[in-house]
Design a protein around this motif. Sequence first.
Motif, PDB file in Angstrom:
ATOM      1  N   ALA A  93      73.917  33.491 -40.163  1.00  0.00           N
ATOM      2  CA  ALA A  93      73.316  32.039 -39.926  1.00  0.00           C
ATOM      3  C   ALA A  93      72.104  32.101 -39.154  1.00  0.00           C
ATOM      4  O   ALA A  93      71.120  31.292 -39.443  1.00  0.00           O
ATOM      5  CB  ALA A  93      74.456  31.289 -39.223  1.00  0.00           C
ATOM      6  N   LYS A  94      71.884  32.936 -38.291  1.00  0.00           N
ATOM      7  CA  LYS A  94      70.965  32.838 -37.204  1.00  0.00           C
ATOM      8  C   LYS A  94      69.731  33.392 -38.083  1.00  0.00           C
ATOM      9  O   LYS A  94      68.601  32.947 -38.053  1.00  0.00           O
ATOM     10  CB  LYS A  94      71.030  33.853 -36.091  1.00  0.00           C
ATOM     11  CG  LYS A  94      69.961  34.003 -35.121  1.00  0.00           C
ATOM     12  CD  LYS A  94      70.307  34.819 -33.987  1.00  0.00           C
ATOM     13  CE  LYS A  94      68.936  34.949 -33.155  1.00  0.00           C
ATOM     14  NZ  LYS A  94      69.031  35.984 -32.032  1.00  0.00           N
ATOM     15  N   GLU A  95      69.876  34.527 -38.790  1.00  0.00           N
ATOM     16  CA  GLU A  95      68.956  35.014 -39.465  1.00  0.00           C
ATOM     17  C   GLU A  95      68.232  34.244 -40.498  1.00  0.00           C
ATOM     18  O   GLU A  95      67.085  33.892 -40.703  1.00  0.00           O
ATOM     19  CB  GLU A  95      69.363  36.471 -40.137  1.00  0.00           C
ATOM     20  CG  GLU A  95      68.141  37.178 -40.903  1.00  0.00           C
ATOM     21  CD  GLU A  95      68.765  38.506 -41.525  1.00  0.00           C
ATOM     22  OE1 GLU A  95      67.978  39.147 -42.545  1.00  0.00           O
ATOM     23  OE2 GLU A  95      69.758  39.090 -41.085  1.00  0.00           O
ATOM     24  N   LEU A  96      69.248  33.503 -41.194  1.00  0.00           N
ATOM     25  CA  LEU A  96      68.913  32.377 -42.391  1.00  0.00           C
ATOM     26  C   LEU A  96      68.087  31.396 -41.763  1.00  0.00           C
ATOM     27  O   LEU A  96      66.958  30.996 -42.163  1.00  0.00           O
ATOM     28  CB  LEU A  96      70.041  31.767 -42.927  1.00  0.00           C
ATOM     29  CG  LEU A  96      69.660  30.717 -44.087  1.00  0.00           C
ATOM     30  CD1 LEU A  96      68.912  31.254 -45.095  1.00  0.00           C
ATOM     31  CD2 LEU A  96      71.120  29.958 -44.330  1.00  0.00           C
ATOM     32  N   CYS A  97      68.479  30.817 -40.529  1.00  0.00           N
ATOM     33  CA  CYS A  97      67.670  29.715 -39.713  1.00  0.00           C
ATOM     34  C   CYS A  97      66.385  30.236 -39.279  1.00  0.00           C
ATOM     35  O   CYS A  97      65.470  29.376 -39.397  1.00  0.00           O
ATOM     36  CB  CYS A  97      68.516  29.231 -38.676  1.00  0.00           C
ATOM     37  SG  CYS A  97      69.988  28.315 -39.033  1.00  0.00           S
ATOM     38  N   GLU A  98      66.342  31.402 -38.994  1.00  0.00           N
ATOM     39  CA  GLU A  98      65.023  32.065 -38.582  1.00  0.00           C
ATOM     40  C   GLU A  98      64.010  31.970 -39.600  1.00  0.00           C
ATOM     41  O   GLU A  98      62.880  31.612 -39.588  1.00  0.00           O
ATOM     42  CB  GLU A  98      65.208  33.185 -37.949  1.00  0.00           C
ATOM     43  CG  GLU A  98      65.722  33.159 -36.404  1.00  0.00           C
ATOM     44  CD  GLU A  98      65.848  34.550 -36.037  1.00  0.00           C
ATOM     45  OE1 GLU A  98      65.732  35.637 -36.563  1.00  0.00           O
ATOM     46  OE2 GLU A  98      66.344  34.685 -34.635  1.00  0.00           O
ATOM     47  N   VAL A 108      59.505  29.669 -43.264  1.00  0.00           N
ATOM     48  CA  VAL A 108      58.922  28.671 -44.339  1.00  0.00           C
ATOM     49  C   VAL A 108      58.637  27.269 -43.966  1.00  0.00           C
ATOM     50  O   VAL A 108      57.494  26.937 -44.225  1.00  0.00           O
ATOM     51  CB  VAL A 108      60.153  28.604 -45.359  1.00  0.00           C
ATOM     52  CG1 VAL A 108      59.633  27.935 -46.594  1.00  0.00           C
ATOM     53  CG2 VAL A 108      60.629  29.737 -45.897  1.00  0.00           C
ATOM     54  N   ALA A 109      59.117  26.771 -43.102  1.00  0.00           N
ATOM     55  CA  ALA A 109      58.828  25.389 -42.572  1.00  0.00           C
ATOM     56  C   ALA A 109      57.386  25.555 -42.054  1.00  0.00           C
ATOM     57  O   ALA A 109      56.534  24.488 -42.096  1.00  0.00           O
ATOM     58  CB  ALA A 109      59.838  24.688 -41.617  1.00  0.00           C
ATOM     59  N   GLU A 110      57.398  26.513 -40.974  1.00  0.00           N
ATOM     60  CA  GLU A 110      55.852  26.562 -40.403  1.00  0.00           C
ATOM     61  C   GLU A 110      54.823  26.922 -41.513  1.00  0.00           C
ATOM     62  O   GLU A 110      53.729  26.502 -41.069  1.00  0.00           O
ATOM     63  CB  GLU A 110      56.338  27.900 -39.093  1.00  0.00           C
ATOM     64  CG  GLU A 110      54.931  28.190 -38.484  1.00  0.00           C
ATOM     65  CD  GLU A 110      55.294  29.051 -37.324  1.00  0.00           C
ATOM     66  OE1 GLU A 110      54.430  29.694 -37.266  1.00  0.00           O
ATOM     67  OE2 GLU A 110      56.384  29.065 -36.843  1.00  0.00           O
TER      68      GLU A 110
END
Length: 68
Positions: free
Chosen positions: A52-57, A62-64
């Motif tokens: 989950a941490k890796e996915l959120c990062e 992508v958002a950035e």
Amino acid sequence: MGTTAYFDKTVMNNAKDCETHLEVGTSGASGEGPQMYITLGGQHVLLSHSDAKELCEAVGNVAEYFRY
């Protein structure tokens, strides 16, 4: 512990020109404490904390990139 959805929406799948349901949230259905889950088109995935941490990062990157 219950389930809390933080994103729950029918979204457009531009690759197939159709809509699909996407949900992301937390659940206490398995393991110690809450875990992140993703539901996409009826398929459910309960992530480990490290995944989950890796996915959120990655989603943050992508958002950035798109300046969201």
